[in-house]
Design a protein around this motif. Structure first.
Motif, PDB file in Angstrom:
ATOM      1  N   ARG A 234       0.849  -1.193   0.000  1.00  0.00           N
ATOM      2  CA  ARG A 234       0.000   0.000   0.000  1.00  0.00           C
ATOM      3  C   ARG A 234       0.882   1.239   0.000  1.00  0.00           C
ATOM      4  O   ARG A 234       1.884   1.314   0.714  1.00  0.00           O
ATOM      5  N   LEU A 235       0.509   2.234  -0.816  1.00  0.00           N
ATOM      6  CA  LEU A 235       1.261   3.473  -0.922  1.00  0.00           C
ATOM      7  C   LEU A 235       0.302   4.647  -0.801  1.00  0.00           C
ATOM      8  O   LEU A 235      -0.705   4.717  -1.517  1.00  0.00           O
ATOM      9  N   THR A 236       0.612   5.580   0.096  1.00  0.00           N
ATOM     10  CA  THR A 236      -0.155   6.814   0.196  1.00  0.00           C
ATOM     11  C   THR A 236       0.368   7.784  -0.859  1.00  0.00           C
ATOM     12  O   THR A 236       1.566   8.107  -0.881  1.00  0.00           O
ATOM     13  N   LEU A 237      -0.520   8.230  -1.722  1.00  0.00           N
ATOM     14  CA  LEU A 237      -0.121   9.107  -2.825  1.00  0.00           C
ATOM     15  C   LEU A 237      -0.006  10.550  -2.346  1.00  0.00           C
ATOM     16  O   LEU A 237      -0.633  10.955  -1.356  1.00  0.00           O
ATOM     17  N   GLU A 238       0.787  11.312  -3.064  1.00  0.00           N
ATOM     18  CA  GLU A 238       0.972  12.718  -2.748  1.00  0.00           C
ATOM     19  C   GLU A 238       0.358  13.579  -3.848  1.00  0.00           C
ATOM     20  O   GLU A 238       0.382  13.202  -5.027  1.00  0.00           O
ATOM     21  N   LYS A 239      -0.141  14.754  -3.437  1.00  0.00           N
ATOM     22  CA  LYS A 239      -0.778  15.672  -4.374  1.00  0.00           C
ATOM     23  C   LYS A 239       0.190  16.789  -4.731  1.00  0.00           C
ATOM     24  O   LYS A 239       0.763  17.441  -3.856  1.00  0.00           O
ATOM     25  N   SER A 240       0.381  16.988  -6.047  1.00  0.00           N
ATOM     26  CA  SER A 240       1.308  18.013  -6.509  1.00  0.00           C
ATOM     27  C   SER A 240       0.627  19.377  -6.522  1.00  0.00           C
ATOM     28  O   SER A 240      -0.602  19.492  -6.367  1.00  0.00           O
ATOM     29  N   GLU A 241       1.421  20.397  -6.771  1.00  0.00           N
ATOM     30  CA  GLU A 241       0.869  21.744  -6.862  1.00  0.00           C
ATOM     31  C   GLU A 241      -0.094  21.866  -8.040  1.00  0.00           C
ATOM     32  O   GLU A 241      -1.001  22.696  -8.023  1.00  0.00           O
ATOM     33  N   GLY A 247       2.567   8.766  -7.398  1.00  0.00           N
ATOM     34  CA  GLY A 247       3.481   7.980  -6.574  1.00  0.00           C
ATOM     35  C   GLY A 247       3.834   6.687  -7.276  1.00  0.00           C
ATOM     36  O   GLY A 247       3.184   6.298  -8.259  1.00  0.00           O
ATOM     37  N   THR A 248       4.864   6.018  -6.775  1.00  0.00           N
ATOM     38  CA  THR A 248       5.298   4.732  -7.331  1.00  0.00           C
ATOM     39  C   THR A 248       5.300   3.688  -6.232  1.00  0.00           C
ATOM     40  O   THR A 248       6.008   3.821  -5.217  1.00  0.00           O
ATOM     41  N   LEU A 249       4.493   2.668  -6.404  1.00  0.00           N
ATOM     42  CA  LEU A 249       4.399   1.549  -5.468  1.00  0.00           C
ATOM     43  C   LEU A 249       5.390   0.474  -5.861  1.00  0.00           C
ATOM     44  O   LEU A 249       5.482   0.106  -7.039  1.00  0.00           O
ATOM     45  N   GLU A 250       6.149  -0.050  -4.891  1.00  0.00           N
ATOM     46  CA  GLU A 250       7.130  -1.093  -5.158  1.00  0.00           C
ATOM     47  C   GLU A 250       6.658  -2.413  -4.560  1.00  0.00           C
ATOM     48  O   GLU A 250       6.219  -2.467  -3.410  1.00  0.00           O
ATOM     49  N   ILE A 251       6.758  -3.481  -5.370  1.00  0.00           N
ATOM     50  CA  ILE A 251       6.361  -4.827  -4.933  1.00  0.00           C
ATOM     51  C   ILE A 251       7.579  -5.722  -5.063  1.00  0.00           C
ATOM     52  O   ILE A 251       7.972  -6.099  -6.178  1.00  0.00           O
ATOM     53  N   PRO A 252       8.231  -6.055  -3.958  1.00  0.00           N
ATOM     54  CA  PRO A 252       9.443  -6.885  -4.053  1.00  0.00           C
ATOM     55  C   PRO A 252       9.115  -8.315  -4.455  1.00  0.00           C
ATOM     56  O   PRO A 252       8.022  -8.837  -4.172  1.00  0.00           O
ATOM     57  N   ASP A 253      10.072  -8.941  -5.135  1.00  0.00           N
ATOM     58  CA  ASP A 253       9.933 -10.352  -5.552  1.00  0.00           C
ATOM     59  C   ASP A 253       8.613 -10.602  -6.273  1.00  0.00           C
ATOM     60  O   ASP A 253       7.934 -11.612  -6.038  1.00  0.00           O
TER      61      ASP A 253
END
Length: 825
Positions: A234-241, A247-253
């Motif tokens: 799970r990744l909390t996204l950020e809001k740009s100006e 955002g970029t979520l990483e899933i290992p293996d």
């Protein structure tokens, strides 16, 4: 139009499906008010077409279609049940010149079949939706910028000016069934919902084994926390100006997505959470696609996750030409047959339509790569016109946004035969290579699907864009240009985005039910034979050429004197050519990295291009491809005085312990010489073996030296699983070519119940038989039109075509025999 379509919401909305339609003279009814005097309406549905609705009402014959482009067609729907108040009207596709009215007021004029729209609307208690599809004919007659060339593909040169499908406009290629109506979904959404638009969602596989899922998009109507969930992460996204959430979520293996021939097409669910509110973004797979050009830099091939993939399959036409259906239920039976045949790529050519996301989601699931042409073909399109160029850019944006994160999308292409058409007219490169493919579509592909390779046009590459020995080709040397089978090697094909077009004859059961006429003796037969517009020959003539040159029979005499045998030999010869040619191209020493047969399915019952007939039944050509496309496979090639070579392939991700046996038989039954050897074949590898290496001494396997009469008439190679003894693949070589003599059919057939509803048919032959074929009503044999030889039983699975507890009963015949065998469960 606003840059919001396609958009996603937590609620799927309410589909508007029930309409009525009426047909009026072109221009006779200007506004919906005048429709009150018309009482001639028929039921219609959306998504759907006017042709399908009129056919259901008995007013349109798909086998003798009338023009729908010289009249206006009005659709009407009452919106009483959708409630009052503010809504958003989503129109995913209107074919083609459309006016949309709400309660008599014009709210949209659309001029492209391939553009969707979202409109804010306000419904009353008795609201009504009217859509007028104006006659296309006047638009096709309009004058635009002067074209640099005039192709023969379609009947109207005006099609270059209008964004609509070429289906229905290509005489000799497909029935002239015109696409008119709301061919894609119409939906009403509640206004005020959170809305996701301008989505950019990219799934990539890093070389470190990590899956990277990059998200960017605009959210209207939401101010809280936004998070992206996939693969247990799970990744909390950020809001740009600028207001974009990213955002970029990483899933290992992460488990890789691979085409089914080379691995497992692993998929992951993707959700966007607005607090506790969920927007389903579909499923994605993590893979890395790269183009390989070979040692000389002139080739074209794909590597998936660093594995070189031989792409094979066919060019998709359409699952439902009459109604242009785009639902999973329509697609699945055909796509499952593509996978069952061992196809790992389908190409949607520029002469067709964009398929729905459901098509790609099924290909994601089944592990089938998709080569997607943008819908441009042959014409000199007027992209110098700013309005037309803007329409093209919006079309590309919408289509690619719909396909965000679909891993099956493997190649994006600027269109079909635009470069070839201009070059064949004798124009210099500066005239036929232009902004449409080199700039507009290339930029769109890079912006919305940078993970997918882009090809400017199909074909392209080399001194001329249609030269098969460089880049991407449309190869018809074997086929329309009547070259010998050896040309498939001599031409040094690198990648054939289409090839091997033949008039493939369906099974007799299809013809008996849908086209019960004799070949060549009835105009209805010839009407179903595909042909190039303006050519003095058709693709039955092409097939007949090879029937004569390969089998030594006169097709004219045979068709007149024994039409049933003519059809059987016609079925056999195209199957023979397909299997031999793909065996040639899959050799380890071949320059070819992929080939797609023209085409996958027919649009009418008859001897069309398809390897699947118009009823969904596989033709003999399909069975030939299924044998040629096996991931674990052996083929034989005649290398002249070098003898026969066996070519072993293991495309699976596992090491395989295999045994190769080769036997040369006299009179199709007596072994003259034989040998076997065990092999360890690594994953994704091939190996070439001289047949005489298994014998330990010289033997003229190819009958090239001709020292006296031939000692044998057939060579049989079998690839066997060392641990289980299962025969994985068989290959045959007949050194004296086709023998017209027919022998008694000496085969024993035994039926036994298999797993679930399947049955197993075991065939044991005392003598070699060629092109053995089964006719089993209600069941699909998973091998058919095959050769069989003594030495090992052949097992064939019979799959029921419908849910039934009945046992199979069928007849077994062979082209090399004039007898038959009945069997029953």
């Amino acid at each position: 139009m606003p840059n919001s379509f396609p958009a996603l919401r937590p609620s799927p909305g309410q589909p508007v499906t029930r309409f009525h339609l009426t047909v009026t003279p072109a221009g006779a009814v200007v506004t919906p008010e005048a429709l009150s005097a018309i009482d001639d309406w028929v039921p219609a549905t959306a998504p759907g077409t006017a042709a399908a609705a009129l056919a259901a009402a008995g007013r349109y014959d798909p086998l003798a279609p009338e023009s729908l482009h010289d009249k206006d067609i009005w659709y009407r729907a009452d919106l009483v049940s959708f409630g009052e108040g503010a809504k958003v009207l989503s129109l995913e596709g209107l074919a083609t010149i459309a006016e949309v009215y709400l309660d008599g007021t014009l709210i949209l004029s659309s001029g492209s079949m391939f553009e969707g729209h979202e409109l804010p609307v306000h419904l009353k208690a008795q609201s009504r939706l009217d859509i007028c599809f104006r006659a296309l004919a006047p638009y096709l007659e309009a004058k635009g910028p002067r074209a640099r060339w005039r192709p023969q593909l379609a009947a109207s040169q005006g099609l270059r000016l209008v964004r609509t499908t070429l289906l229905g406009h290509m005489p000799g290629w497909c029935p002239e069934i015109h696409a008119v109506g709301p061919w894609r979904a119409i939906t009403l959404h509640e206004a005020g919902q959170p809305t996701l638009s301008q989505l950019e969602l990219l799934a990539n596989l890093g070389r470190d084994g990590v899956g990277y899922l990059t998200f960017s998009g605009l959210l209207e109507g939401w101010m809280g926390e936004v998070s992206l969930v996939c693969g247990g992460q799970r990744l909390t996204l950020e809001k740009s100006e600028e207001g974009r959430w990213a955002g970029t979520l990483e899933i290992p293996d992460v488990r890789h997505w691979m085409p089914h021939t080379h691995g497992t097409p692993h998929l992951y669910e993707v959700q966007l959470y607005l607090g506790s509110c969920q927007i389903d973004l579909g499923r994605t797979g993590f893979r890395r696609i790269e183009v390989e050009t070979g040692a000389d830099g002139k080739g074209f091939g794909l590597t998936i996750n660093d594995v070189s993939v031989f792409c094979r399959g066919a060019v998709w036409t359409n699952a439902d030409l009459l109604g242009l259906s785009g639902d999973s239920g329509t697609y699945r039976p055909l796509l499952e047959k593509a996978r069952l045949a061992g196809m790992n790529m389908l190409r949607i050519g520029g002469t067709m339509v964009y398929e729905t996301r459901a098509f790609f989601e099924l290909c994601d699931e089944l592990g089938i790569l998709v080569w997607q042409d943008f819908q441009f073909a042959n014409y000199d399109y007027p992209v110098q016109d700013e309005a037309f160029a803007a329409l093209v850019q919006e079309e590309a944006r919408q289509q690619l946004t719909r396909l965000q994160e679909c891993p099956s999308l493997a190649v994006l292409c600027g269109g079909s035969e635009i470069y070839q058409q201009g070059a064949m007219m004798g124009l210099p490169e500066s005239r036929w290579k232009g902004a449409l493919c080199e700039e507009l579509l290339r930029v769109a592909a890079g912006a919305y699907r940078p993970d997918v390779p882009y090809v400017a046009n199909s074909p392209c590459g080399g001194a001329l864009p249609f030269s098969p020995n460089e880049g991407v080709a449309h190869y018809y040397g074997v086929g329309a240009y009547l070259r010998p089978l050896e040309d498939a090697r001599r031409a040094e094909v690198r990648f054939a985005a289409e090839c091997l077009a033949f008039s493939n004859v369906p099974e007799s059961r299809t013809l008996e039910k849908h086209l019960p006429v004799k070949p060549g003796h009835d105009p209805r037969w010839k009407a179903r034979i595909p042909r190039d517009r303006g050519a003095g020959w058709d693709f039955e003539d092409v097939r007949d050429h090879y029937l004569k040159s390969l089998y030594g029979v006169d097709p004219l005499v045979l068709r007149y004197g024994d039409p049933d045998r003519y059809l059987d030999l016609s079925r056999a010869v195209t199957a023979d050519i397909l299997e031999q040619t793909f065996g040639e191209w899959r050799r380890a020493q071949s320059t070819c990295r992929g080939a797609l047969v023209w085409t996958f399915q027919d649009l009418l019952p008859g001897a069309g291009w398809g390897v699947i007939d118009a009823t969904g039944c596989p033709k003999p050509a399909w069975h030939a491809l299924r044998r040629a496309f096996r991931p674990l496979n052996v083929t034989l090639s005649d290398e002249g005085t070098n003898g026969l070579f066996a070519h072993l392939h293991n495309e699976t991700p596992a090491v395989r312990q295999l045994v190769l046996t080769v036997s040369c038989l006299r009179d199709g039954m007596t072994p003259v010489v034989s040998g076997k050897r065990a092999f360890e074949l690594g994953p994704h590898s091939s190996q070439d073996v001289a047949a005489t290496d298994l014998f330990g001494a010289f033997f003229d396997t190819a009958y090239a030296y001709r020292f006296g009469p031939p000692a044998h008439d057939v060579t049989v190679a079998r690839l066997v699983d060392e641990a289980t003894g299962e025969i994985l693949s068989e290959a045959f070589h007949f050194p004296q070519g086709f023998d017209p003599a027919r022998q008694p059919l000496d085969i024993q057939a035994d039926l036994a119940k298999g797993e679930d509803a399947d049955w197993l048919l075991t065939l044991t032959a005392a003598r070699t038989a060629r092109f053995v074929h089964l006719d089993v009503e209600g069941f699909l044999p998973l091998d058919n039109w095959f050769h069989i030889a003594p030495g090992a039983p052949k097992l064939i699975r019979l799959v029921p075509e419908t849910e039934s507890d009945g046992a199979p009963a069928g007849i077994l015949r062979a082209v090399s025999s004039n007898s038959q065998i009945s069997f029953r469960g």
